[in-house]
Design a protein around this motif. Structure first.
Motif, mmCIF file in Angstrom:
data_model
loop_
_atom_site.group_PDB
_atom_site.id
_atom_site.type_symbol
_atom_site.label_atom_id
_atom_site.label_comp_id
_atom_site.label_asym_id
_atom_site.label_seq_id
_atom_site.Cartn_x
_atom_site.Cartn_y
_atom_site.Cartn_z
ATOM 1 N N UNK A 14 0.850 -1.217 0.044
ATOM 2 C CA UNK A 14 0.093 0.000 0.022
ATOM 3 C C UNK A 14 0.917 1.234 0.077
ATOM 4 N N UNK A 15 0.717 2.216 -0.962
ATOM 5 C CA UNK A 15 1.595 3.180 -1.139
ATOM 6 C C UNK A 15 1.084 4.531 -0.330
ATOM 7 N N UNK A 16 1.814 5.341 0.274
ATOM 8 C CA UNK A 16 1.354 6.395 0.711
ATOM 9 C C UNK A 16 0.713 7.284 -0.676
ATOM 10 N N UNK A 17 -0.241 8.219 -0.367
ATOM 11 C CA UNK A 17 -0.988 8.838 -1.169
ATOM 12 C C UNK A 17 0.257 9.713 -2.391
ATOM 13 N N UNK A 18 1.105 10.260 -1.550
ATOM 14 C CA UNK A 18 2.062 11.065 -2.579
ATOM 15 C C UNK A 18 2.859 10.309 -3.386
ATOM 16 N N UNK A 19 2.849 9.005 -3.474
ATOM 17 C CA UNK A 19 3.408 8.191 -4.298
ATOM 18 C C UNK A 19 2.734 7.846 -5.506
ATOM 19 N N UNK A 20 1.438 8.483 -5.520
ATOM 20 C CA UNK A 20 0.478 8.173 -6.726
ATOM 21 C C UNK A 20 0.210 9.117 -7.493
ATOM 22 N N UNK A 21 0.489 9.198 -8.801
ATOM 23 C CA UNK A 21 0.530 10.382 -9.839
ATOM 24 C C UNK A 21 -0.646 10.025 -10.635
ATOM 25 N N UNK A 22 -1.444 11.140 -11.148
ATOM 26 C CA UNK A 22 -2.423 11.103 -12.276
ATOM 27 C C UNK A 22 -1.854 10.699 -13.687
ATOM 28 N N UNK A 23 -2.520 10.089 -14.189
ATOM 29 C CA UNK A 23 -2.150 9.583 -15.426
ATOM 30 C C UNK A 23 -1.827 10.691 -16.494
ATOM 31 N N UNK A 24 -0.662 10.923 -16.998
ATOM 32 C CA UNK A 24 -0.284 11.938 -17.875
ATOM 33 C C UNK A 24 -0.800 11.517 -19.510
ATOM 34 N N UNK A 25 -0.735 12.578 -20.283
ATOM 35 C CA UNK A 25 -0.946 12.156 -21.971
ATOM 36 C C UNK A 25 -0.045 10.797 -22.087
ATOM 37 N N UNK A 26 -0.470 9.824 -23.193
ATOM 38 C CA UNK A 26 0.246 8.791 -23.915
ATOM 39 C C UNK A 26 1.118 9.343 -25.127
ATOM 40 N N UNK A 27 2.387 8.736 -25.258
ATOM 41 C CA UNK A 27 2.931 8.985 -26.346
ATOM 42 C C UNK A 27 3.084 7.731 -27.387
#
Length: 313
Positions: free
Chosen positions: A56-69
């Motif tokens: 279980x990760x702390x909340x600060x270790x989750x990022x919103x998904x960026x655009x794909x390339x």
């Protein structure tokens, strides 16, 4: 190293932006060992060595998904570094990729990534989504090298949040403990429980219970008694009525009852309460929902403050 020099060193160096974060975390390892706080040692060790898959990760270790390339082929035409939205993936691909990008890397690796302007990543779910996408494309069309493109500043932000969690924890401990003394184990455990991965959005305005005031508010707790803590648990139990999954709801209610029994026992145990509060947080994080999250956040805040003030044995 003396007790005074360890706590004083952390307090002195934690606000120095040039002080390596890894060095501060290693001091936390030592502080956790000397105070007997396994939770502090575990947090510092995970940050230094990286989190395992399934942790279980702390909340600060989750990022919103960026655009794909991606690179693409259509007949004889090739194109590189084309930008797409995650919403353009096939439905099963979007489901596999999820809504967040999880950071399991050690702190020192995150520091290296943060120096790059546009770091890119791929993973198993993204490769699977690429396979599904290609199955939907027509003849002589293909998507290749599907990857997420981040800004290095996002990783710098994560490192800043880790440093902030550390500052908050040490500030709590030094506010109640002379630098010449070691903080109590239960105080250290409570500080870790309070600050790692949880943002509170409930205020307790008086001893009659919590009042939700929104996600940008600061939690405050004043003069809580055992009866007040029981009322906080009642608010969580009421919020549990919205939980649809019966098995999870049963687990949540059992955890609430365990905490209630401990609080109403002749000599409530700090260690038991800290452990049960952590379990309550974990269950609520799995369920989600604004009402339950608000009620649990207020309860965690209240019980943690009671623990740090020495309310239990």
């Amino acid at each position: 190293m003396t007790d005074e020099s360890l706590l004083a060193s952390l307090r002195h160096h934690m606000l120095d932006e040039n002080e390596p974060l890894a060095g501060l975390l290693r001091k936390c390892l030592l502080l956790g060992a000397e105070t007997g706080s396994d939770s502090l040692r575990q947090w510092a060790r995970k940050e230094l060595n990286g989190y395992d898959e399934g942790d279980e990760l702390p909340s600060y270790r989750t990022l919103p998904l960026p655009p794909l390339s991606a690179d693409t082929m259509s007949g004889n035409s090739w194109a590189t570094n084309m930008t797409y939205s995650v919403l353009q993936l096939p439905a099963k691909g979007r489901e596999a990729v999820g809504d967040e990008f999880l950071l399991h890397q050690p702190v020192e690796e995150l520091e290296q990534i943060a120096t790059k302007k546009s770091p890119s990543f791929t993973n198993g779910p993204l490769s699977y989504a690429e396979h599904l996408w290609n199955q939907e494309l027509g003849p002589f069309q293909r998507v290749m090298n599907l990857r997420f493109i981040f800004s290095g500043s996002m990783f710098a932000g994560v490192l800043g949040q880790i440093r902030t969690q550390l500052v908050d924890m040490i500030a709590d401990l030094t506010a109640h403990t002379p630098l010449a003394e070691l903080p109590r184990k239960d105080a250290v455990d409570a500080a870790v429980s309070t600050h790692i991965g949880v943002q509170y959005n409930t205020t307790i305005q008086n001893t009659s219970g919590p009042a939700a005031i929104g996600s940008n508010a600061v939690a405050k707790t004043v003069g809580l008694s055992i009866d007040d803590a029981i009322k906080l648990l009642d608010s969580v139990q009421n919020a549990s009525n919205d939980v649809q999954d019966e098995s999870v709801k049963s687990e949540l209610l059992a955890c609430i009852q365990d905490l209630r029994d401990e609080l109403q026992s002749t000599e409530p145990s700090t260690t038991e309460i800290v452990g049960k509060v952590g379990k309550l947080k974990a269950i609520a994080a799995r369920v989600g929902g604004a009402g339950l999250s608000s009620a649990v956040s207020g309860t965690v805040e209240g019980l943690t403050t009671m623990v740090m003030s020495g309310a239990f044995g």
